[in-house]
Design an enzyme around this catalytic site. Structure first.
Site, PDB file in Angstrom:
ATOM      1  N   ASP A   1       0.852  -1.188   0.000  1.00 13.04           N
ATOM      2  CA  ASP A   1       0.000   0.000   0.000  1.00 13.04           C
ATOM      3  C   ASP A   1       0.891   1.244   0.000  1.00 13.04           C
ATOM      4  OD1 ASP A   1      -2.157   1.733   0.474  1.00 13.04           O
ATOM      5  OD2 ASP A   1      -3.139   0.263   1.769  1.00 13.04           O
TER       6      ASP A   1
ATOM      7  N   ASP B   1      -2.913   4.666  -2.481  1.00 13.50           N
ATOM      8  CA  ASP B   1      -3.891   5.342  -1.625  1.00 13.50           C
ATOM      9  C   ASP B   1      -4.346   6.671  -2.246  1.00 13.50           C
ATOM     10  OD1 ASP B   1      -5.081   5.314   1.135  1.00 13.50           O
ATOM     11  OD2 ASP B   1      -3.966   7.200   1.317  1.00 13.50           O
TER      12      ASP B   1
ATOM     13  N   GLU C   1      -6.809   3.658  -5.456  1.00 14.81           N
ATOM     14  CA  GLU C   1      -7.982   4.002  -4.655  1.00 14.81           C
ATOM     15  C   GLU C   1      -8.457   5.374  -5.116  1.00 14.81           C
ATOM     16  OE1 GLU C   1      -9.477   4.584  -0.071  1.00 14.81           O
ATOM     17  OE2 GLU C   1      -7.662   5.534  -0.776  1.00 14.81           O
TER      18      GLU C   1
ATOM     19  N   HIS D   1     -10.746  -1.725   5.232  1.00 14.77           N
ATOM     20  CA  HIS D   1     -10.496  -1.221   6.585  1.00 14.77           C
ATOM     21  C   HIS D   1     -11.158   0.130   6.841  1.00 14.77           C
ATOM     22  CE1 HIS D   1      -7.764   0.660   3.849  1.00 14.77           C
ATOM     23  NE2 HIS D   1      -7.498   1.582   4.763  1.00 14.77           N
ATOM     24  N   ASP D   2     -11.806   0.707   5.829  1.00 13.81           N
ATOM     25  CA  ASP D   2     -12.492   1.989   6.013  1.00 13.81           C
ATOM     26  C   ASP D   2     -14.004   1.816   6.063  1.00 13.81           C
ATOM     27  OD1 ASP D   2     -10.052   3.374   5.830  1.00 13.81           O
ATOM     28  OD2 ASP D   2     -10.237   3.614   3.655  1.00 13.81           O
TER      29      ASP D   2
HETATM   30  O1  TEU Z   1      -8.870   6.354   2.463  1.00 15.81           O
HETATM   31  C1  TEU Z   1      -9.364   7.365   1.674  1.00 15.81           C
HETATM   32  C2  TEU Z   1     -10.688   7.901   1.988  1.00 15.81           C
HETATM   33  O2  TEU Z   1     -10.970   9.025   1.614  1.00 15.81           O
HETATM   34  C3  TEU Z   1     -11.656   7.119   2.711  1.00 15.81           C
HETATM   35  O3  TEU Z   1     -11.968   5.860   2.437  1.00 15.81           O
HETATM   36  C4  TEU Z   1     -11.873   7.632   4.046  1.00 15.81           C
HETATM   37  O4  TEU Z   1     -11.589   6.676   5.014  1.00 15.81           O
HETATM   38  C5  TEU Z   1     -13.308   8.033   4.110  1.00 15.81           C
HETATM   39  O5  TEU Z   1     -13.540   9.005   3.133  1.00 15.81           O
HETATM   40  C6  TEU Z   1     -13.628   8.627   5.402  1.00 15.81           C
HETATM   41  O6  TEU Z   1     -15.001   8.835   5.471  1.00 15.81           O
HETATM   42  C7  TEU Z   1      -7.533   6.075   2.433  1.00 15.81           C
HETATM   43  C8  TEU Z   1      -7.211   4.957   3.388  1.00 15.81           C
HETATM   44  O7  TEU Z   1      -7.844   3.790   2.944  1.00 15.81           O
HETATM   45  C9  TEU Z   1      -7.605   5.372   4.761  1.00 15.81           C
HETATM   46  O8  TEU Z   1      -7.479   4.347   5.693  1.00 15.81           O
HETATM   47  C10 TEU Z   1      -6.755   6.556   5.122  1.00 15.81           C
HETATM   48  O9  TEU Z   1      -7.172   7.075   6.358  1.00 15.81           O
HETATM   49  C11 TEU Z   1      -6.837   7.664   4.067  1.00 15.81           C
HETATM   50  O10 TEU Z   1      -6.736   7.191   2.751  1.00 15.81           O
HETATM   51  C12 TEU Z   1      -5.716   8.638   4.255  1.00 15.81           C
HETATM   52  O11 TEU Z   1      -4.517   8.075   3.884  1.00 15.81           O
END
Ligand code: TEU
Length: 548
Positions: A95, A196, A247, A321-322
């Site tokens: 990642d 990311d 992503e 994980h989000d």
């Molecule tokens: O996530 C990006 C992101 O914008 C989301 O999925 C976010 O968690 C959501 O909008 C919140 O409501 C990525 C990663 O997957 C996440 O874990 C990180 O916190 C984020 O980027 C920052 O690096």
């Protein structure tokens, strides 16, 4: 390996398996569980960041891209994991967090010390007026996206936490640094990369957004495709075996045709999230509304068909994980736990795209049962708990919303056994283990031939066996039906019908297509008769196949 036939298993190392009893999962823990992943049948493991980091955002705040956070282990542990994975034919996907670094990164520290070279690695701007940030953009984790630095009388941009300053991709030196990082991990034998929020790296202009939170000025920005092609050319594109996934935050399909087009030399595939906003109000996540089934189908089908028409490739998924756990979100955690988890798996795994399974999804893990705000760890949840109360909600209403939407729902430890701490750690887990580990755990899933785990295993295998799943076109079937999610896949002389009752009530369903010659190859009830009009049981899923 043809990535269209592959499945990726996502691991959040902190919550996967703790090998040394400190309460945090680690790389050795992943190595210990490789046989489990092999048993499931996954081809790749995507590991979320384990680089040196202050862990303000669980590793998405990288302090050093070249070294491993000692909490997760050592470079030797990583190399051992890579070797052991390779022995089992499993490849690693890392990642890469390149939209921002941690504020503790050496580059940012030098920037703060006034080094102009490194200030230009980040995005510093003057305020509009004393005390007024350069723009009104809202950070994804709440509050204004600019942080004031008194020494410079300037602000820096952070689209995420204040400890995650955005990198300035318009600076070619930054782009070269990033390419170097990718090449470093390629030399370690890594065969996949997840980038990311990669579609946020090209900022269009720094202006107030009168219509929204600023995202239209930094999402899918003007130079994004150029930057991706360059990164491809200078790093992963040099090895045809490497797969990549971007992503894509709040992206458009038109941009994704290019990000993941078979001829565009950007990325292999994309994650988009529109289908996971069907229980939001517009873009507003922190509300409680029932999910909109018609919208869910429309979004998934539009993306499926649009991407296919443009020869572009999707990553398909419910969980990461989000995200809250899908069985809690769109399924049923009580009477029809098993049936609904399998039905949801069917919907995703028969689609056109590369499926991603997030740790615990394959054993039907549910949202966590936290009752106090102190049990939550995620920076976003904690920020919004406060923001919601500042907006006038009571503490208990704010907590209710956090319980439903918190990213921590997906971050509680993997439930390996029914024993203490779900078999995740011999120490004290960094975040609470779901109490239902007694009932929902990998050990019992492996023993039960009819388990959710074994159903996922079958779906993963089917994609390898049936070209129609990997390569076929997709046509929605009876799209207007208020409870059935059905579609047909077609490839040469093969046809596959996925028919899923998305709800807990039986439904009589008449297939609008000719169903003659179809046989059931998978389903979540022991038997089912295939005929034109069928009684679909609660959450029933059918995978039907016809050749010729
Ligand atoms: O996530 C990006 C992101 O914008 C989301 O999925 C976010 O968690 C959501 O909008 C919140 O409501 C990525 C990663 O997957 C996440 O874990 C990180 O916190 C984020 O980027 C920052 O690096």
């Amino acid at each position: 390996m043809d990535f269209r036939k592959c499945t990726v298993y996502q691991i959040y190392p902190k919550s996967f398996r703790d090998s040394n009893g400190d309460g945090l999962g680690d790389l050795k823990g992943v190595t210990q569980k490789l046989d489990y992943i092999k048993e499931l049948g996954a081809d790749y493991i995507w590991l979320t960041p384990f680089f040196v980091s202050p862990q303000k955002d669980n590793g998405y705040d990288v302090e050093d891209y070249y070294n491993i956070d000692p909490r997760y282990g050592t470079m030797e542990d990583f190399e051992e994991l890579a070797r052991e994975a390779d022995k089992r034919g499993i490849r690693l996907m890392l990642d890469m967090v390149f939209n921002h670094t941690s504020s503790r990164h050496e580059w940012f520290q030098k920037a703060l010390a006034g080094d102009e070279k490194y200030k230009n690695y980040y995005i510093f701007r003057k305020g509009k007026a004393p005390g007024v940030p350069p723009t009104n953009w809202v950070s994804k984790f709440g509050g204004n996206a600019w942080e004031y630095v008194p020494e410079f009388d300037e602000y820096y941009l952070h689209l995420f936490d204040v400890s995650q300053p955005d990198l300035n991709w318009d600076n070619p030196e930054v782009r070269r640094e990033v390419q170097k990082v990718v090449r470093f991990w390629m030399q370690k034998g890594v065969k996949g990369f997840r980038f990311d929020v990669i579609n946020l790296i090209s900022k269009e202009k720094f202006a107030d957004d009168e219509e929204g939170d600023g995202r239209r000025f930094y999402t899918d920005g003007p130079r994004i495709h150029e930057y991706l092609r360059e990164l491809n050319e200078e790093s992963f594109g040099q090895d045809a075996d490497i797969i990549t996934v971007g992503e894509m935050s709040s992206t458009t399909m038109e941009n994704c045709f290019r990000y993941a087009g078979s001829q565009s030399h950007e990325l292999s595939m994309v994650f988009s999230f529109h289908h996971l906003k069907v229980d939001f109000m517009g873009n507003e996540k922190w509300v409680l509304v029932p999910f909109d089934f018609a919208k869910l189908k429309k979004i998934l089908f539009d993306w499926q068909q649009g991407m296919a028409e443009h020869d572009a490739w999707n990553a398909v998924f419910w969980c990461n994980h989000d995200q809250p756990r899908v069985v809690s979100r769109f399924g049923n955690t009580e009477t029809y736990w098993k049936e609904s988890a399998k039905m949801l798996a069917t919907v995703i795994h028969c689609l056109r795209g590369t499926p991603y399974v997030y740790q615990g999804e394959e054993i039907g893990m549910t949202n966590v049962d936290f009752t106090k705000i102190g049990q939550f760890k995620d920076v976003e949840s904690l920020n919004y708990y406060q923001i919601l109360q500042d907006k006038g909600l009571s503490a208990s209403d704010a907590l209710r919303i956090i319980q439903i939407h918190s990213r921590d729902n997906g971050r509680t430890p993997m439930q390996w056994t029914g024993g203490e701490n779900g078999g995740f750690t011999e120490g004290t887990p960094w975040i609470g283990v779901n109490k239902n580990a007694e009932r929902i755990n990998a050990e019992s899933e492996l023993q039960d031939p009819d388990s959710i785990f074994h159903y996922y295993q079958k779906l993963i295998r089917l994609r390898k066996e049936y070209d129609v799943i990997a390569y076929g076109d997709i046509t929605p079937v009876d799209q207007g039906n208020p409870s059935v999610f059905a579609y047909r896949r077609s490839w040469q002389d093969e046809n596959l019908l996925a028919v899923c009752n998305f709800y807990g009530k039986p439904v009589t369903w008449t297939c609008p297509e000719d169903i003659k010659g179809y046989a059931r190859i998978l389903g979540n009830y022991p038997e089912a008769e295939v005929k034109e009009t069928m009684e679909l049981r609660p959450y029933e899923a059918l995978v039907l196949y016809r050749k010729g």
